[in-house]
Design a protein around this motif. Sequence first.
Motif, PDB file in Angstrom:
ATOM      1  N   TYR A  51       0.794  -1.209   0.130  1.00  0.00           N
ATOM      2  CA  TYR A  51       0.059   0.034   0.024  1.00  0.00           C
ATOM      3  C   TYR A  51       0.920   1.030  -0.052  1.00  0.00           C
ATOM      4  O   TYR A  51       0.677   2.006  -0.745  1.00  0.00           O
ATOM      5  CB  TYR A  51      -0.920   0.096   1.221  1.00  0.00           C
ATOM      6  CG  TYR A  51      -1.737   1.298   1.226  1.00  0.00           C
ATOM      7  CD1 TYR A  51      -3.017   1.311   0.464  1.00  0.00           C
ATOM      8  CD2 TYR A  51      -1.503   2.393   2.135  1.00  0.00           C
ATOM      9  CE1 TYR A  51      -3.619   2.462   0.450  1.00  0.00           C
ATOM     10  CE2 TYR A  51      -2.280   3.292   2.258  1.00  0.00           C
ATOM     11  CZ  TYR A  51      -3.347   3.326   1.603  1.00  0.00           C
ATOM     12  OH  TYR A  51      -4.140   4.673   1.713  1.00  0.00           O
ATOM     13  N   THR A  54       3.069   1.575  -3.325  1.00  0.00           N
ATOM     14  CA  THR A  54       2.515   1.664  -4.748  1.00  0.00           C
ATOM     15  C   THR A  54       1.501   2.764  -4.598  1.00  0.00           C
ATOM     16  O   THR A  54       0.827   3.089  -5.498  1.00  0.00           O
ATOM     17  CB  THR A  54       1.834   0.440  -5.250  1.00  0.00           C
ATOM     18  OG1 THR A  54       0.710   0.108  -4.235  1.00  0.00           O
ATOM     19  CG2 THR A  54       2.681  -0.720  -5.344  1.00  0.00           C
ATOM     20  N   SER A  55       1.471   3.525  -3.326  1.00  0.00           N
ATOM     21  CA  SER A  55       0.657   4.750  -3.331  1.00  0.00           C
ATOM     22  C   SER A  55      -1.088   4.162  -3.571  1.00  0.00           C
ATOM     23  O   SER A  55      -1.566   5.159  -4.001  1.00  0.00           O
ATOM     24  CB  SER A  55       0.919   6.039  -4.299  1.00  0.00           C
ATOM     25  OG  SER A  55       2.216   6.216  -3.732  1.00  0.00           O
ATOM     26  N   GLY A  56      -1.407   3.090  -2.977  1.00  0.00           N
ATOM     27  CA  GLY A  56      -2.660   2.618  -3.253  1.00  0.00           C
ATOM     28  C   GLY A  56      -3.259   2.041  -4.332  1.00  0.00           C
ATOM     29  O   GLY A  56      -4.551   1.982  -4.723  1.00  0.00           O
ATOM     30  N   SER A  57      -2.438   1.294  -5.269  1.00  0.00           N
ATOM     31  CA  SER A  57      -2.718   0.833  -6.390  1.00  0.00           C
ATOM     32  C   SER A  57      -3.465  -0.473  -6.154  1.00  0.00           C
ATOM     33  O   SER A  57      -2.911  -1.471  -5.448  1.00  0.00           O
ATOM     34  CB  SER A  57      -1.774   0.514  -7.334  1.00  0.00           C
ATOM     35  OG  SER A  57      -1.871  -0.256  -8.400  1.00  0.00           O
ATOM     36  N   ILE A  58      -4.681  -0.629  -6.377  1.00  0.00           N
ATOM     37  CA  ILE A  58      -5.632  -1.929  -5.781  1.00  0.00           C
ATOM     38  C   ILE A  58      -4.954  -3.279  -6.356  1.00  0.00           C
ATOM     39  O   ILE A  58      -4.957  -4.084  -5.711  1.00  0.00           O
ATOM     40  CB  ILE A  58      -7.031  -1.706  -6.249  1.00  0.00           C
ATOM     41  CG1 ILE A  58      -7.699  -0.581  -5.657  1.00  0.00           C
ATOM     42  CG2 ILE A  58      -7.724  -3.006  -5.992  1.00  0.00           C
ATOM     43  CD1 ILE A  58      -7.631  -0.666  -4.076  1.00  0.00           C
ATOM     44  N   TRP A  60      -2.099  -4.176  -7.121  1.00  0.00           N
ATOM     45  CA  TRP A  60      -0.791  -4.680  -6.378  1.00  0.00           C
ATOM     46  C   TRP A  60      -1.011  -4.850  -5.015  1.00  0.00           C
ATOM     47  O   TRP A  60      -0.327  -5.677  -4.129  1.00  0.00           O
ATOM     48  CB  TRP A  60       0.314  -3.467  -6.561  1.00  0.00           C
ATOM     49  CG  TRP A  60       0.845  -3.571  -7.869  1.00  0.00           C
ATOM     50  CD1 TRP A  60       0.576  -2.367  -8.835  1.00  0.00           C
ATOM     51  CD2 TRP A  60       1.821  -4.285  -8.572  1.00  0.00           C
ATOM     52  NE1 TRP A  60       1.623  -3.004  -9.733  1.00  0.00           N
ATOM     53  CE2 TRP A  60       2.128  -3.729  -9.686  1.00  0.00           C
ATOM     54  CE3 TRP A  60       2.465  -5.676  -7.964  1.00  0.00           C
ATOM     55  CZ2 TRP A  60       3.021  -4.802 -10.407  1.00  0.00           C
ATOM     56  CZ3 TRP A  60       3.175  -6.471  -8.613  1.00  0.00           C
ATOM     57  CH2 TRP A  60       3.508  -6.023  -9.855  1.00  0.00           C
TER      58      TRP A  60
END
Length: 82
Positions: A51, A54-58, A60
């Motif tokens: 989290y 990747t700054s919140g990339s679902i 990943w």
Amino acid sequence: MARTHHRKKHKSHLQQFKHSHDLADSRESNSGKATIVFGIGGALFGFAIVYFATSGSIPWIIAGALAGGVIGYVIGKKIDNG
């Protein structure tokens, strides 16, 4: 005077069954606890790392949580067996 500590134990065939039954219960109640704890902990740890990375990339986040859960499960399984 009677010395009771020299007497033969009564119902020895039932005492043997009781001891073998107690060992089986203690093994069943302790099996798999580390596997569950480490699996959930690993999934949460993988979720947190991915989290923030990747700054919140679902997609990943899901992949990281699954990978962490699998790694935690394997570690917990080794702890339970060893």
